[in-house]
Design a protein around this motif. Structure first.
Motif, PDB file in Angstrom:
ATOM      1  N   LEU A 184      20.294 -51.062  -5.523  1.00  0.00           N
ATOM      2  CA  LEU A 184      20.145 -52.311  -6.787  1.00  0.00           C
ATOM      3  C   LEU A 184      18.955 -52.255  -7.120  1.00  0.00           C
ATOM      4  N   MET A 185      17.810 -52.344  -6.465  1.00  0.00           N
ATOM      5  CA  MET A 185      16.456 -52.833  -6.658  1.00  0.00           C
ATOM      6  C   MET A 185      15.818 -51.576  -7.636  1.00  0.00           C
ATOM      7  N   ARG A 186      16.058 -50.242  -6.909  1.00  0.00           N
ATOM      8  CA  ARG A 186      15.574 -49.117  -7.784  1.00  0.00           C
ATOM      9  C   ARG A 186      16.062 -49.057  -9.268  1.00  0.00           C
ATOM     10  N   GLY A 187      17.355 -49.373  -9.479  1.00  0.00           N
ATOM     11  CA  GLY A 187      18.133 -49.394 -10.894  1.00  0.00           C
ATOM     12  C   GLY A 187      17.661 -50.464 -11.678  1.00  0.00           C
ATOM     13  N   THR A 188      17.460 -51.434 -11.160  1.00  0.00           N
ATOM     14  CA  THR A 188      17.096 -52.627 -11.936  1.00  0.00           C
ATOM     15  C   THR A 188      15.678 -53.625 -12.076  1.00  0.00           C
ATOM     16  N   VAL A 189      14.749 -53.300 -10.941  1.00  0.00           N
ATOM     17  CA  VAL A 189      13.499 -53.920 -11.074  1.00  0.00           C
ATOM     18  C   VAL A 189      12.366 -53.193 -10.868  1.00  0.00           C
ATOM     19  N   VAL A 190      12.678 -51.718 -10.829  1.00  0.00           N
ATOM     20  CA  VAL A 190      11.437 -50.892 -10.509  1.00  0.00           C
ATOM     21  C   VAL A 190      11.061 -50.337 -11.710  1.00  0.00           C
ATOM     22  N   GLY A 191       9.783 -50.318 -12.184  1.00  0.00           N
ATOM     23  CA  GLY A 191       9.110 -49.715 -13.298  1.00  0.00           C
ATOM     24  C   GLY A 191       8.442 -48.699 -13.100  1.00  0.00           C
ATOM     25  N   TYR A 192       7.963 -47.859 -13.567  1.00  0.00           N
ATOM     26  CA  TYR A 192       6.900 -46.450 -13.502  1.00  0.00           C
ATOM     27  C   TYR A 192       5.597 -46.811 -14.113  1.00  0.00           C
ATOM     28  N   VAL A 193       4.673 -46.221 -13.620  1.00  0.00           N
ATOM     29  CA  VAL A 193       3.202 -46.062 -14.288  1.00  0.00           C
ATOM     30  C   VAL A 193       2.869 -44.626 -14.063  1.00  0.00           C
ATOM     31  N   TYR A 194       2.402 -44.241 -15.314  1.00  0.00           N
ATOM     32  CA  TYR A 194       1.883 -42.804 -14.978  1.00  0.00           C
ATOM     33  C   TYR A 194       0.377 -43.158 -15.836  1.00  0.00           C
ATOM     34  N   THR A 195      -0.553 -42.407 -14.727  1.00  0.00           N
ATOM     35  CA  THR A 195      -2.110 -42.558 -15.075  1.00  0.00           C
ATOM     36  C   THR A 195      -2.505 -41.243 -15.072  1.00  0.00           C
ATOM     37  N   LEU A 196      -3.374 -40.770 -16.196  1.00  0.00           N
ATOM     38  CA  LEU A 196      -4.059 -39.501 -16.223  1.00  0.00           C
ATOM     39  C   LEU A 196      -5.584 -40.188 -16.065  1.00  0.00           C
ATOM     40  N   ARG A 197      -6.187 -39.794 -15.155  1.00  0.00           N
ATOM     41  CA  ARG A 197      -7.559 -40.178 -14.872  1.00  0.00           C
ATOM     42  C   ARG A 197      -8.678 -39.226 -15.486  1.00  0.00           C
ATOM     43  N   GLU A 198      -9.640 -39.585 -15.540  1.00  0.00           N
ATOM     44  CA  GLU A 198     -10.810 -38.910 -16.338  1.00  0.00           C
ATOM     45  C   GLU A 198     -10.661 -37.424 -15.657  1.00  0.00           C
ATOM     46  N   ASP A 199     -10.672 -37.355 -14.240  1.00  0.00           N
ATOM     47  CA  ASP A 199     -10.968 -35.985 -13.999  1.00  0.00           C
ATOM     48  C   ASP A 199      -9.680 -35.021 -13.885  1.00  0.00           C
ATOM     49  N   GLY A 200      -8.674 -35.335 -14.453  1.00  0.00           N
ATOM     50  CA  GLY A 200      -7.495 -34.792 -15.049  1.00  0.00           C
ATOM     51  C   GLY A 200      -6.444 -34.895 -13.933  1.00  0.00           C
ATOM     52  N   ALA A 201      -6.565 -35.711 -13.075  1.00  0.00           N
ATOM     53  CA  ALA A 201      -5.407 -35.981 -11.872  1.00  0.00           C
ATOM     54  C   ALA A 201      -4.277 -36.818 -12.602  1.00  0.00           C
ATOM     55  N   LEU A 202      -3.108 -36.442 -12.226  1.00  0.00           N
ATOM     56  CA  LEU A 202      -2.076 -37.471 -12.778  1.00  0.00           C
ATOM     57  C   LEU A 202      -1.568 -38.385 -11.305  1.00  0.00           C
TER      58      LEU A 202
END
Length: 165
Positions: A62-80
């Protein structure tokens, strides 16, 4: 120049909330009945743990489907950096350096990625999954499913090209 985007958790309407609560109650009742039936059949009280395990699994689902958001960060060194956002805290769960990124493929529902890559984590709601990032880790090809914007896809491509040169 760091680039970051976030996928917010789905908003829950009143009707959907009532439906979710009803579903949780139904699933817990079924798990309790299964636990009691197994205890009655075998005489072993350890099956009460089955109910507790089911209850915990239902809460996580339930928590995964309703309260979880996702963040994608591409850093200066190219790491995702792929993260799950639980509102009060953010878990950094996967970091892929640009030099280890092999390809980014379009995702289609029903793709059998496990046979080729083993466990394939998902960093987006299932209905929003659009791409698969294939990367190298410890000599093996791994994959992750995510939903980047077109701008992030272009920046990942630039980071891969820069790492290759």
């Amino acid at each position: 120049m760091m680039f970051q985007e976030k996928i917010e958790p789905a908003r829950i309407s009143g009707a959907r909330f009532v439906g979710i609560v009803a579903l949780v109650i139904l699933l817990l009742a079924l798990a309790l009945q299964a636990s009691r039936a197994l205890t009655a059949l075998t005489g072993v009280g350890a099956f009460d743990a089955l109910f507790l395990l089911c209850a915990v699994a239902i809460v996580f689902w339930l928590m995964r489907g309703t309260v979880v958001g996702y963040v994608y960060t591409l850093r200066e060194d190219g790491a995702l950096l792929l993260q799950r956002d639980y509102g009060s805290r953010i878990n950094a769960l996967l970091e892929v350096r640009a030099g280890r990124m092999l390809e980014v493929l379009p995702y289609a529902k029903g793709m059998n990625l496990r046979t080729a890559y083993g466990a394939v984590p998902r960093f987006c709601p299932a209905r929003r999954a659009t791409h698969v990032l294939v990367y190298a880790q410890e000599g093996k090809r791994r994959a992750v499913v995510f939903a980047p914007s077109q701008e992030l896809l272009e920046r990942i491509g630039e980071a891969r090209r820069h790492a290759a040169s």
